[in-house]
Design a protein around this motif. Structure first.
Motif, PDB file in Angstrom:
ATOM      1  N   GLN A   1     -15.348   1.935   7.138  1.00 19.88           N
ATOM      2  CA  GLN A   1     -15.312   0.937   8.192  1.00 19.88           C
ATOM      3  C   GLN A   1     -16.429   2.268   9.120  1.00 19.88           C
ATOM      4  N   VAL A   2     -17.007   1.134   9.826  1.00 23.30           N
ATOM      5  CA  VAL A   2     -18.211   2.264  10.787  1.00 23.30           C
ATOM      6  C   VAL A   2     -16.890   2.186  12.325  1.00 23.30           C
ATOM      7  N   GLN A   3     -18.009   2.361  12.727  1.00 24.31           N
ATOM      8  CA  GLN A   3     -16.964   2.933  14.434  1.00 24.31           C
ATOM      9  C   GLN A   3     -18.124   2.768  15.455  1.00 24.31           C
ATOM     10  N   LEU A   4     -17.845   1.607  16.146  1.00 21.09           N
ATOM     11  CA  LEU A   4     -18.562   0.935  17.045  1.00 21.09           C
ATOM     12  C   LEU A   4     -18.405   1.161  18.537  1.00 21.09           C
ATOM     13  N   VAL A   5     -19.505   1.575  19.568  1.00 19.64           N
ATOM     14  CA  VAL A   5     -19.006   2.425  20.581  1.00 19.64           C
ATOM     15  C   VAL A   5     -20.337   0.901  21.006  1.00 19.64           C
ATOM     16  N   GLU A   6     -19.302   0.381  22.094  1.00 16.81           N
ATOM     17  CA  GLU A   6     -20.388  -0.544  22.992  1.00 16.81           C
ATOM     18  C   GLU A   6     -20.519   0.053  24.234  1.00 16.81           C
ATOM     19  N   SER A   7     -21.926   0.217  25.450  1.00 14.55           N
ATOM     20  CA  SER A   7     -21.867   0.991  26.961  1.00 14.55           C
ATOM     21  C   SER A   7     -22.936  -0.258  27.706  1.00 14.55           C
ATOM     22  N   GLY A   8     -23.356   0.212  28.621  1.00 18.35           N
ATOM     23  CA  GLY A   8     -24.242  -0.752  29.547  1.00 18.35           C
ATOM     24  C   GLY A   8     -23.673  -1.851  30.228  1.00 18.35           C
ATOM     25  N   GLY A   9     -22.463  -1.954  30.238  1.00 20.42           N
ATOM     26  CA  GLY A   9     -21.846  -3.195  30.396  1.00 20.42           C
ATOM     27  C   GLY A   9     -21.614  -2.531  32.795  1.00 20.42           C
ATOM     28  N   GLY A  10     -20.394  -3.669  32.793  1.00 26.15           N
ATOM     29  CA  GLY A  10     -20.420  -3.649  33.828  1.00 26.15           C
ATOM     30  C   GLY A  10     -21.070  -5.506  34.860  1.00 26.15           C
ATOM     31  N   LEU A  11     -20.436  -4.558  36.202  1.00 23.66           N
ATOM     32  CA  LEU A  11     -21.117  -5.704  37.481  1.00 23.66           C
ATOM     33  C   LEU A  11     -22.774  -5.448  38.059  1.00 23.66           C
ATOM     34  N   VAL A  12     -22.575  -6.998  37.825  1.00 23.32           N
ATOM     35  CA  VAL A  12     -24.053  -7.533  37.968  1.00 23.32           C
ATOM     36  C   VAL A  12     -24.249  -8.619  38.683  1.00 23.32           C
ATOM     37  N   GLN A  13     -24.888  -9.115  39.695  1.00 27.19           N
ATOM     38  CA  GLN A  13     -24.898 -10.225  40.851  1.00 27.19           C
ATOM     39  C   GLN A  13     -25.683 -11.749  40.030  1.00 27.19           C
ATOM     40  N   ALA A  14     -25.260 -12.824  39.578  1.00 22.19           N
ATOM     41  CA  ALA A  14     -26.101 -13.678  39.089  1.00 22.19           C
ATOM     42  C   ALA A  14     -27.523 -13.274  39.362  1.00 22.19           C
ATOM     43  N   GLY A  15     -28.345 -13.983  38.114  1.00 26.23           N
ATOM     44  CA  GLY A  15     -29.974 -13.659  38.520  1.00 26.23           C
ATOM     45  C   GLY A  15     -29.864 -12.187  37.648  1.00 26.23           C
ATOM     46  N   GLY A  16     -29.775 -11.651  37.570  1.00 26.01           N
ATOM     47  CA  GLY A  16     -29.533 -10.277  37.487  1.00 26.01           C
ATOM     48  C   GLY A  16     -29.752  -9.457  36.126  1.00 26.01           C
ATOM     49  N   SER A  17     -30.092  -8.453  35.553  1.00 26.05           N
ATOM     50  CA  SER A  17     -29.999  -8.133  34.241  1.00 26.05           C
ATOM     51  C   SER A  17     -29.257  -7.381  33.401  1.00 26.05           C
ATOM     52  N   LEU A  18     -29.181  -7.067  32.291  1.00 25.51           N
ATOM     53  CA  LEU A  18     -27.967  -6.040  32.031  1.00 25.51           C
ATOM     54  C   LEU A  18     -28.622  -5.903  30.318  1.00 25.51           C
ATOM     55  N   ARG A  19     -27.951  -4.711  30.044  1.00 22.04           N
ATOM     56  CA  ARG A  19     -29.127  -4.323  28.301  1.00 22.04           C
ATOM     57  C   ARG A  19     -27.633  -4.025  28.024  1.00 22.04           C
TER      58      ARG A  19
END
Length: 127
Positions: free
Chosen positions: A1-19
């Motif tokens: 089993q591998v542990q996975l941790v996500e990051s980089g989310g949040g609030l962005v306006q339409a048309g914007g970008s996120l990684r």
């Protein structure tokens, strides 16, 4: 089993970008097929994108083609999801997943192809 941790989310306006980033750690091989799924309130979890162990094979949901790019840095045990031209309908909890199975562009669109899952990270696209 591998542990996975996500990051980089949040609030962005339409048309914007996120990684989004997904960092893998823990026991076993760190060389996995990696995928992203998302789940909006009241909806089934749906496939977003997947990438092969070596990074040369990819699969994208039709809704993501042209707007999303998956990549990985195996030296860092990290996979990235770059999303552009975001829409309110992209709002969801995004989950990173890892699979020990050899990459298949059809198999890895299914959640049951993956053995390990992250906790999920919220992406909210405002209009």
């Amino acid at each position: 089993q591998v542990q996975l941790v996500e990051s980089g989310g949040g609030l962005v306006q339409a048309g914007g970008s996120l990684r989004l980033s997904c960092a893998a750690s823990g026991r076993g091989s760190s060389y996995y097929v990696m995928g992203w799924f998302r789940q909006a309130p009241g909806k089934e979890r749906e496939f977003v994108v997947a990438i092969s162990r070596g990074g040369t094979g990819t699969a994208y949901a039709d809704s993501m083609k042209g707007r999303a790019t998956i990549s990985r840095d195996n030296a860092k045990n990290t996979v990235y999801l770059q999303m552009n031209s975001l829409k309110p309908e992209d709002t969801a909890v995004y989950y990173c997943a890892a699979s020990r199975t050899a990459f298949s562009s059809t198999l890895h669109t299914r959640s049951n192809a993956y053995e390990s899952w992250g906790q999920g990270i919220q992406v909210t696209v405002s209009s």
